[in-house]
Design an enzyme around this catalytic site. Structure first.
Site, PDB file in Angstrom:
ATOM      1  N   SER A 698       0.860  -0.976  -0.264  1.00 30.27           N
ATOM      2  CA  SER A 698       0.178  -0.065  -0.121  1.00 30.27           C
ATOM      3  C   SER A 698       0.453   1.104  -0.445  1.00 30.27           C
ATOM      4  O   SER A 698      -0.062   2.271   0.249  1.00 30.27           O
ATOM      5  CB  SER A 698      -0.775  -0.201   1.183  1.00 30.27           C
ATOM      6  OG  SER A 698      -0.200   0.487   2.233  1.00 30.27           O
ATOM      7  N   LYS A 741      -6.404   4.504   8.540  1.00 35.22           N
ATOM      8  CA  LYS A 741      -5.733   5.216   7.391  1.00 35.22           C
ATOM      9  C   LYS A 741      -6.347   6.556   7.944  1.00 35.22           C
ATOM     10  O   LYS A 741      -5.476   7.562   8.759  1.00 35.22           O
ATOM     11  CB  LYS A 741      -5.646   4.351   6.421  1.00 35.22           C
ATOM     12  CG  LYS A 741      -3.919   3.231   6.500  1.00 35.22           C
ATOM     13  CD  LYS A 741      -4.096   2.810   4.783  1.00 35.22           C
ATOM     14  CE  LYS A 741      -2.974   1.557   5.304  1.00 35.22           C
ATOM     15  NZ  LYS A 741      -3.163   0.916   4.124  1.00 35.22           N
TER      16      LYS A 741
END
Ligand SMILES: Nc1ncnc2c1ncn2[C@@H]1O[C@H](COP(=O)(O)OP(=O)(O)OP(=O)(O)O)[C@@H](O)[C@H]1O
Ligand SMILES: [Mg+2]
Length: 813
Positions: A698, A741
């Site tokens: 990611s 996140k």
């Protein structure tokens, strides 16, 4: 006829061989089980008719007969072949007649004889005999002396060890000087050696050989005696200890009785029996318990197994076999309790209510086990506790963290020293109810090693099909776990074995925003800590700005545990002030926070600072303790086209760095960078905080942005964070952990994030409306879009001409 090898006596002075002339024919008296030696006296019992006749005749004559030992003592009427060939000329000293017709004799051996021809067989044997004279041979006198001494010493030892031989024999033996006679004397004295051995001594005419033979017999005898005495002393000491224990115990009982303490053990057993009756055990278990109790009652209290057995019975009676709390599933009340204990968490609470609603409608259906998953301090354990309160059930918690041994779940067998039941049974005993809410905390930290796999034991515990007969190794009787409401918690699901995961329904608690934390502090943490520190709402007040200052400057976490800790620190310091005499109410403001907690540990400005120079981009990562903000740095140096990656990166992350570099090389010219830059450059990509292992794809977009920034010398925006996987063709793929996140970005004060377009649904589903309103989210499908957003083309851009062609206007949430 003859027999009774009573100890013979010996007369050295009478030397029959020479003093007497032996007639050529003599009546033969067969001896059973004994050998008569020359020069020794022996009592004999005579009962056989033929023998009585023989003695009668002999007494009337010269009182001289010959005795020969039977080869087989059981033969009743021995003939010639049944007798040994060497015997003894014998003088009958005394004879007594007993009323039953049998005789008692005292006989004296005179000299060795050899049997010749038989002359009569009726009424008793008569035979020709020849004296068998000793053969002194050529034996060395010294050697004979030495042997003789040796024999005497050995004989002394035999006498002193043997309980059957009188000590007088030692003295007698010492006084015999003739070697042959000494051998005869000793052989006739040894009551334990066999008749055959004695006969062999008698038959050995060579004196030297006879002494050798005797010495061997003595040495063997000595060994047997020594071994015997060793065994004897061992047996004695064991018997001695047992007897001692027994006597002491009896004495103890007597003393207790005297003191009026009665028989404690019986009392104890009766108490236990009553407890067993009252414990409500299933029939099979009760039978087992009573059996053990029976064993116990027969054991001495001092025995080691007594305690073991007693502890076992204690465990059996202490378990809640049929004790349960009545469950009332009142959904309204449950909702109220959950709401009162926890702010927010609407989704989790809804799921819990649904779960309980199903149980209420169908109590028999075995629902899945709920598993709360989320970073530390988000309220997993405390939510589970609230469920117990709401259901009016007892509550137990065990931590599976670091558990590696199957026996910790299932217990050790009773044969182990210090064995105990496993944690499940121990938890139930603590709960004192068979239907508690049972929390298995930190199921993701379960280990396994050579001692067995606790996960497989847990599988059985959690399986509704088989947990009604859960068998703990220690208890060894089945316990019904089917009424227990198991809940589990974990930080991450990945390490949980798939078979276990399968049994569980996952409920995610992703973490809190600053607003939510503030609310939790207001509604729960502050009041709790104020009370814990002996303060009151009047004596201390917190203003919102102060709490925010704590959240921002002193904690960086998904949950609220550190926040609670810092609030506790503030309360502690305030309590101290009051204790030191300052009675004024304390108002906690941002200034007081700094005064009490010191300078803030985390600073927001850092973000902008770090990205001032080209080559640094802000990424978002997911970790078990919530989301994290990561800085990714790229540097170009002169060199030969190599790529260095540092910062404890996993393989997948390294690969995605290479993919990013390749994409950029292929597209460099569009960003005003010489496509040949690679030949003369060495690229270094670094992700700080090297101690934390990082992996996953990611960070792909962030790495490309850092690279492009460094090579095109344009700084990245410091107020935007990004995440997304990349492909070589420049597409951006979706990634996990979106909510965490975004929360992490929000926590450090970033309000804009770049996310893969296909993650849009996560934002809509998982983020609260407040948060969505607060954050600006850009959804992208290509790297070009990311670069357009993160690297504003006009900022110090050296090559405006290279503005990305494919960039579309970013979609803004
Ligand atoms: N939503 C909430 N409302 C009120 N208090 C909360 C909330 N979330 C967490 N807390 C409080 O935070 C503290 C920590 O929570 P808890 O111990 O349940 O964390 P956890 O998720 O089990 O963490 P860990 O993974 O470290 O075990 C507790 O005092 C709990 O009451
Ligand atoms: Mg916990």
């Amino acid at each position: 006829m003859s027999d009774e090898p009573e100890a013979p006596t010996f007369d050295e002075s009478s030397d029959g061989e020479r003093a007497l002339s032996i007639p050529p024919e003599l009546p033969i008296l067969p001896l059973r089980d004994t050998v008569l030696f020359p020069n020794s006296f022996m009592p004999l019992a005579v009962a056989r008719e033929s023998s009585v006749r023989l003695i009668d005749d002999a007494i009337g004559g010269g009182k001289l007969i010959a005795v020969f030992t039977q080869r087989d003592a059981t033969v009743e009427e021995p003939v010639e072949a049944d007798l040994f060939r060497v015997g003894t000329a014998t003088h009958i000293h005394k004879m007594f007649k007993l009323p039953d017709g049998s005789l008692r004799l005292i006989v004296q051996g005179l000299a060795r004889l050899e049997m010749g021809q038989i002359v009569e067989t009726k009424p008793y044997l008569r035979a020709r005999v020849v004296p068998a004279s000793e053969d002194v041979g050529e034996a060395d006198k010294l050697e004979i002396d030495a042997l003789q001494r040796n024999i005497k010493t050995n004989f002394q030892q035999v006498v002193s060890l043997s309980p059957l031989l009188s000590d007088d024999l030692q003295t007698l033996a010492l006084n015999i000087s003739d070697a042959g006679k000494l051998a005869d004397f000793i052989a006739s004295s040894l009551s334990t050696i066999s008749t055959a051995a004695k006969q062999e001594v008698l038959e050995t005419l060579d004196v030297r050989a006879r002494m050798d033979l005797l010495n061997r017999i003595l040495i063997k005898e000595l060994e047997v005696l020594e071994l015997g005495s060793k065994i004897q002393s061992q047996v004695q000491s064991e018997v001695g200890k047992n007897q001692r224990d027994y006597f002491l115990r009896e004495q103890l009982k007597a003393i207790q009785k005297e003191l009026g303490e009665g028989d404690d053990q019986t009392k104890e057993i009766e108490e236990l029996r009553a407890k067993i009756e009252a414990a409500g055990m299933p029939e099979a278990v009760k039978k087992e318990a009573l059996r053990e109790l029976d064993r116990l009652s027969k054991m001495p209290v001092a025995a080691a197994e007594y305690t073991v057995s007693r502890t076992y019975v204690d465990w059996l009676v202490a378990l809640p076999w049929s004790k349960r709390t009545d469950e009332v599933i009142d959904l309204k009340r449950t909702k109220d309790i959950l709401d009162a204990d926890h702010s927010d968490l609407a989704k989790a609470k809804d799921r819990i209510i649904e779960y309980l609603a199903v149980r209420k409608l169908n109590p028999d259906v075995k629902g899945p086990i709920l598993c709360f998953v989320g970073p530390p301090g988000v309220g997993k354990t405390s939510l589970a506790k609230s469920i117990a309160t709401a259901l009016d059930r007892k509550f137990v918690r065990i931590s599976l963290g670091g558990m590696r041994d199957e026996a910790e779940i299932r217990g050790h067998r009773r044969t182990y020293i210090g064995a105990l039941p496993g944690q499940i049974i121990q938890g139930l005993r603590r709960a004192e109810s068979k239907n508690p809410v049972f929390i298995l905390d930190e199921i993701d930290k379960l280990g396994s090693d050579f001692r067995g796999d606790p996960a497989s034991a847990l599988l059985e515990v959690l399986d509704p099909e088989q947990n009604n007969t859960f068998r703990d190794h220690y208890l060894d009787v089945p316990f019904d776990l089917s009424e227990v409401l198991f809940l589990t918690t974990a930080n991450v699901l990945d390490p949980v074995p798939p078979a276990l995961r399968d049994r569980m329904e996952v409920l995610e608690l992703p973490g809190y925003t600053e607003e939510e934390k503030l609310k939790i502090a207001r509604e729960h943490l502050l009041a709790k800590q104020v009370q814990n520190h002996g303060l009151t709402a009047e004596s201390i007040t917190f203003d919102d700005a102060a709490v925010r200052a704590v959240i921002r400057g002193y904690t960086r976490e998904a949950g609220v545990r550190n926040l609670e800790r810092e609030i506790a620190a503030l309360c502690r310091k305030s309590a101290r002030r009051r204790a030191e005499g300052n009675e004024d109410p304390i108002a906690i403001t941002p200034d007081v926070v700094v005064e009490m907690l010191g300078a803030p540990r985390f600073l927001d400005e850092e973000m902008g600072e770090r990205t001032k120079n080209p080559g640094v981009a802000i990424g978002l990562a997911w970790t078990p303790s919530g989301g994290e903000v990561l800085f990714i740095e790229a540097r170009r140096m002169n060199g030969g086209g190599s790529l260095t990656l540092t910062g404890h990166l996993g393989d997948v992350m390294k690969e995605s760095a290479r993919a990013g570099l390749s994409w950029f090389r292929a597209n460099a010219s569009r960003y005003g960078v010489d496509p040949e830059f690679y030949r003369s450059s060495e690229i270094h990509l670094h992700v700080p905080s090297g101690a934390i292992p990082k992996d996953g794809p990611s960070a792909g977009v962030t790495m490309v942005v850092a690279l492009c920034s460094e090579l095109s010398k344009r700084p990245v925006r410091g107020d935007i964070a990004m995440t997304g996987e990349i492909t070589l063709s420049g597409r951006v793929l979706p990634v996990g952990g979106i909510k965490e996140k975004v929360l992490a970005a929000r926590r450090v004060g970033i309000r804009e994030v770049i996310l893969p377009a296909r993650n849009e649904k996560n934002i809509n589903e998982d983020l609260s409306e407040d948060l969505r309103r607060e954050m600006t989210v850009h959804y992208v499908t290509t790297i070009d879009e990311v670069l357009a957003l993160a690297l504003p083309p006009n900022a110090e851009a050296p090559a405006v001409a290279a503005a990305p062609v494919e960039t579309q206007p970013a979609s803004v949430a």
